[in-house]
Motif scaffolding. Structure first.
Motif, PDB file in Angstrom:
ATOM      1  N   ILE A  65       0.835  -1.201   0.000  1.00 29.08           N
ATOM      2  CA  ILE A  65       0.000   0.000   0.000  1.00 29.08           C
ATOM      3  C   ILE A  65       0.870   1.252   0.000  1.00 29.08           C
ATOM      4  CG2 ILE A  65      -1.633   1.353   1.390  1.00 29.08           C
ATOM      5  CD1 ILE A  65      -2.963  -0.879  -0.090  1.00 29.08           C
ATOM      6  N   LEU A  66       1.929   1.261   0.788  1.00 30.84           N
ATOM      7  CA  LEU A  66       2.801   2.435   0.818  1.00 30.84           C
ATOM      8  C   LEU A  66       3.492   2.655  -0.519  1.00 30.84           C
ATOM      9  CD1 LEU A  66       4.381   2.144   4.365  1.00 30.84           C
ATOM     10  CD2 LEU A  66       2.729   3.828   3.558  1.00 30.84           C
ATOM     11  N   ARG A  67       3.900   1.588  -1.169  1.00 38.22           N
ATOM     12  CA  ARG A  67       4.526   1.722  -2.488  1.00 38.22           C
ATOM     13  C   ARG A  67       3.535   2.291  -3.498  1.00 38.22           C
ATOM     14  NH1 ARG A  67       6.202  -3.602  -4.240  1.00 38.22           N
ATOM     15  NH2 ARG A  67       7.514  -3.528  -2.407  1.00 38.22           N
ATOM     16  N   LEU A  68       2.307   1.832  -3.446  1.00 39.43           N
ATOM     17  CA  LEU A  68       1.268   2.331  -4.339  1.00 39.43           C
ATOM     18  C   LEU A  68       0.906   3.786  -4.000  1.00 39.43           C
ATOM     19  CD1 LEU A  68      -0.683   1.655  -6.641  1.00 39.43           C
ATOM     20  CD2 LEU A  68      -2.287   0.815  -4.919  1.00 39.43           C
ATOM     21  N   ALA A  69       0.923   4.136  -2.724  1.00 36.75           N
ATOM     22  CA  ALA A  69       0.561   5.490  -2.308  1.00 36.75           C
ATOM     23  C   ALA A  69       1.598   6.522  -2.721  1.00 36.75           C
ATOM     24  CB  ALA A  69       0.358   5.532  -0.801  1.00 36.75           C
ATOM     25  N   MET A  70       2.795   6.093  -3.078  1.00 35.37           N
ATOM     26  CA  MET A  70       3.828   7.036  -3.502  1.00 35.37           C
ATOM     27  C   MET A  70       3.808   7.266  -5.012  1.00 35.37           C
ATOM     28  SD  MET A  70       6.946   6.007  -0.993  1.00 35.37           S
ATOM     29  CE  MET A  70       7.940   7.363  -1.530  1.00 35.37           C
ATOM     30  N   GLN A  71       2.987   6.532  -5.736  1.00 37.18           N
ATOM     31  CA  GLN A  71       2.898   6.685  -7.178  1.00 37.18           C
ATOM     32  C   GLN A  71       1.792   7.671  -7.530  1.00 37.18           C
ATOM     33  OE1 GLN A  71       2.096   2.796  -8.709  1.00 37.18           O
ATOM     34  NE2 GLN A  71       4.090   1.981  -8.153  1.00 37.18           N
ATOM     35  N   SER A  72       1.944   8.314  -8.695  1.00 38.79           N
ATOM     36  CA  SER A  72       0.898   9.232  -9.136  1.00 38.79           C
ATOM     37  C   SER A  72      -0.084   8.550 -10.084  1.00 38.79           C
ATOM     38  CB  SER A  72       1.508  10.444  -9.819  1.00 38.79           C
ATOM     39  OG  SER A  72       2.222  10.043 -10.972  1.00 38.79           O
ATOM     40  N   GLU A  73       0.276   7.384 -10.585  1.00 37.85           N
ATOM     41  CA  GLU A  73      -0.646   6.620 -11.434  1.00 37.85           C
ATOM     42  C   GLU A  73      -0.375   5.138 -11.260  1.00 37.85           C
ATOM     43  OE1 GLU A  73       1.656   7.007 -15.681  1.00 37.85           O
ATOM     44  OE2 GLU A  73       0.088   8.441 -15.206  1.00 37.85           O
ATOM     45  N   PHE A  74      -1.383   4.351 -11.636  1.00 40.78           N
ATOM     46  CA  PHE A  74      -1.354   2.905 -11.469  1.00 40.78           C
ATOM     47  C   PHE A  74      -1.783   2.275 -12.786  1.00 40.78           C
ATOM     48  CE2 PHE A  74      -3.598  -1.033 -10.237  1.00 40.78           C
ATOM     49  CZ  PHE A  74      -2.587  -1.651  -9.521  1.00 40.78           C
ATOM     50  N   PRO A  75      -1.025   1.323 -13.344  1.00 47.20           N
ATOM     51  CA  PRO A  75      -1.433   0.735 -14.620  1.00 47.20           C
ATOM     52  C   PRO A  75      -2.611  -0.226 -14.460  1.00 47.20           C
ATOM     53  CG  PRO A  75       0.560  -0.316 -13.837  1.00 47.20           C
ATOM     54  CD  PRO A  75       0.253   0.795 -12.874  1.00 47.20           C
ATOM     55  N   THR A  82     -12.915   5.943   6.138  1.00 48.41           N
ATOM     56  CA  THR A  82     -12.773   4.723   5.342  1.00 48.41           C
ATOM     57  C   THR A  82     -11.629   4.882   4.360  1.00 48.41           C
ATOM     58  OG1 THR A  82     -14.378   5.496   3.719  1.00 48.41           O
ATOM     59  CG2 THR A  82     -15.212   4.114   5.524  1.00 48.41           C
ATOM     60  N   PHE A  83     -11.146   3.756   3.847  1.00 46.71           N
ATOM     61  CA  PHE A  83     -10.052   3.722   2.877  1.00 46.71           C
ATOM     62  C   PHE A  83     -10.607   3.185   1.564  1.00 46.71           C
ATOM     63  CE2 PHE A  83      -6.113   2.060   1.026  1.00 46.71           C
ATOM     64  CZ  PHE A  83      -5.258   3.126   1.275  1.00 46.71           C
ATOM     65  N   PRO A  84     -10.203   3.745   0.409  1.00 47.42           N
ATOM     66  CA  PRO A  84     -10.739   3.242  -0.861  1.00 47.42           C
ATOM     67  C   PRO A  84     -10.404   1.767  -1.059  1.00 47.42           C
ATOM     68  CG  PRO A  84      -9.242   5.089  -1.225  1.00 47.42           C
ATOM     69  CD  PRO A  84      -9.269   4.821   0.228  1.00 47.42           C
ATOM     70  N   GLN A  85     -11.350   1.025  -1.599  1.00 44.80           N
ATOM     71  CA  GLN A  85     -11.175  -0.406  -1.806  1.00 44.80           C
ATOM     72  C   GLN A  85     -10.850  -0.765  -3.253  1.00 44.80           C
ATOM     73  OE1 GLN A  85     -11.238  -2.679   0.743  1.00 44.80           O
ATOM     74  NE2 GLN A  85     -11.341  -0.847   2.013  1.00 44.80           N
ATOM     75  N   VAL A  86     -11.300   0.058  -4.224  1.00 43.79           N
ATOM     76  CA  VAL A  86     -11.087  -0.253  -5.633  1.00 43.79           C
ATOM     77  C   VAL A  86     -10.708   1.002  -6.411  1.00 43.79           C
ATOM     78  CG1 VAL A  86     -12.638  -2.244  -5.720  1.00 43.79           C
ATOM     79  CG2 VAL A  86     -13.543   0.013  -6.163  1.00 43.79           C
ATOM     80  N   LEU A  87     -10.030   0.774  -7.536  1.00 43.69           N
ATOM     81  CA  LEU A  87      -9.735   1.810  -8.517  1.00 43.69           C
ATOM     82  C   LEU A  87     -10.484   1.457  -9.787  1.00 43.69           C
ATOM     83  CD1 LEU A  87      -5.850   1.854  -8.187  1.00 43.69           C
ATOM     84  CD2 LEU A  87      -7.413   3.526  -7.250  1.00 43.69           C
ATOM     85  N   TYR A 143     -11.147   4.225 -16.476  1.00 42.15           N
ATOM     86  CA  TYR A 143     -12.229   4.853 -17.240  1.00 42.15           C
ATOM     87  C   TYR A 143     -12.143   4.538 -18.732  1.00 42.15           C
ATOM     88  CZ  TYR A 143     -13.432   7.232 -12.997  1.00 42.15           C
ATOM     89  OH  TYR A 143     -13.813   7.494 -11.713  1.00 42.15           O
ATOM     90  N   ARG A 144     -11.078   3.872 -19.161  1.00 39.92           N
ATOM     91  CA  ARG A 144     -10.989   3.461 -20.563  1.00 39.92           C
ATOM     92  C   ARG A 144     -11.758   2.175 -20.800  1.00 39.92           C
ATOM     93  NH1 ARG A 144      -5.366   2.476 -23.595  1.00 39.92           N
ATOM     94  NH2 ARG A 144      -5.745   4.404 -24.713  1.00 39.92           N
ATOM     95  N   CYS A 145     -11.529   1.161 -19.958  1.00 40.19           N
ATOM     96  CA  CYS A 145     -12.185  -0.139 -20.170  1.00 40.19           C
ATOM     97  C   CYS A 145     -13.234  -0.460 -19.107  1.00 40.19           C
ATOM     98  CB  CYS A 145     -11.138  -1.248 -20.223  1.00 40.19           C
ATOM     99  SG  CYS A 145     -10.261  -1.511 -18.667  1.00 40.19           S
ATOM    100  N   ASN A 146     -13.448   0.435 -18.135  1.00 38.13           N
ATOM    101  CA  ASN A 146     -14.415   0.278 -17.049  1.00 38.13           C
ATOM    102  C   ASN A 146     -14.136  -0.914 -16.136  1.00 38.13           C
ATOM    103  OD1 ASN A 146     -15.933   2.573 -17.513  1.00 38.13           O
ATOM    104  ND2 ASN A 146     -17.188   1.548 -19.051  1.00 38.13           N
ATOM    105  N   ALA A 147     -12.906  -1.373 -16.125  1.00 38.08           N
ATOM    106  CA  ALA A 147     -12.524  -2.453 -15.200  1.00 38.08           C
ATOM    107  C   ALA A 147     -12.206  -1.844 -13.846  1.00 38.08           C
ATOM    108  CB  ALA A 147     -11.311  -3.207 -15.732  1.00 38.08           C
ATOM    109  N   THR A 148     -12.428  -2.613 -12.789  1.00 37.33           N
ATOM    110  CA  THR A 148     -12.064  -2.156 -11.447  1.00 37.33           C
ATOM    111  C   THR A 148     -10.876  -2.953 -10.966  1.00 37.33           C
ATOM    112  OG1 THR A 148     -13.688  -3.637 -10.475  1.00 37.33           O
ATOM    113  CG2 THR A 148     -14.360  -1.362 -10.832  1.00 37.33           C
ATOM    114  N   GLU A 149      -9.961  -2.269 -10.310  1.00 31.43           N
ATOM    115  CA  GLU A 149      -8.767  -2.888  -9.741  1.00 31.43           C
ATOM    116  C   GLU A 149      -8.886  -2.822  -8.233  1.00 31.43           C
ATOM    117  OE1 GLU A 149      -6.292  -4.268 -11.478  1.00 31.43           O
ATOM    118  OE2 GLU A 149      -7.232  -3.734 -13.379  1.00 31.43           O
ATOM    119  N   LYS A 150      -8.743  -3.942  -7.568  1.00 35.24           N
ATOM    120  CA  LYS A 150      -8.834  -3.964  -6.119  1.00 35.24           C
ATOM    121  C   LYS A 150      -7.543  -3.411  -5.522  1.00 35.24           C
ATOM    122  CE  LYS A 150      -9.836  -6.815  -2.192  1.00 35.24           C
ATOM    123  NZ  LYS A 150     -10.109  -8.100  -1.646  1.00 35.24           N
ATOM    124  N   VAL A 151      -7.696  -2.530  -4.556  1.00 37.38           N
ATOM    125  CA  VAL A 151      -6.542  -2.015  -3.814  1.00 37.38           C
ATOM    126  C   VAL A 151      -6.243  -3.040  -2.732  1.00 37.38           C
ATOM    127  CG1 VAL A 151      -5.681  -0.160  -2.357  1.00 37.38           C
ATOM    128  CG2 VAL A 151      -7.210   0.363  -4.258  1.00 37.38           C
TER     129      VAL A 151
END
Length: 95
Positions: free
Chosen positions: A32-42, A77-82, A85-93
């Motif tokens: 989570i900390l590694r992801l929180a330091m990024q400005s975008e997620f693939p 609360t903490f976000p659970q999914v990302l 908006y291109r393919c409408n898929a959700t990514e679980k955090v």
């Protein structure tokens, strides 16, 4: 004296289990900390970058500007999914 021996035995038996749980929690927190330091997620589906910095709305309705991966100041609360908006898929955090 018997109570002391029983406590010592329980401590020895529980220590590996508690240590394993602590290691698993540390690995999850590191992700989570590694992801929180990024400005975008693939996106894992289409590869499109999902922006993590911008305007966000919590499930409670509160809107805030900034990084997505932080606790809501209103409902805590903490976000659970990302959502991509291109393919409408959700990514679980993973937490």
């Amino acid at each position: 004296m018997k109570e002391w021996k029983r406590d010592a035995i329980l401590w020895v038996l529980a220590s590996p289990i508690l240590a394993t749980r602590a290691i698993v929690r540390a690995v999850r927190a590191t992700r989570i900390l590694r992801l929180a330091m990024q400005s975008e997620f693939p996106c894992r589906t289409c590869g499109n970058p999902i922006a993590l910095v911008g305007m966000w709305r919590c499930a409670c309705g509160f809107c805030y500007q900034g990084h997505l991966l932080r606790f809501c100041p209103i409902c805590k609360t903490f976000p659970q999914v990302l959502r991509c908006y291109r393919c409408n898929a959700t990514e679980k955090v993973t937490r």
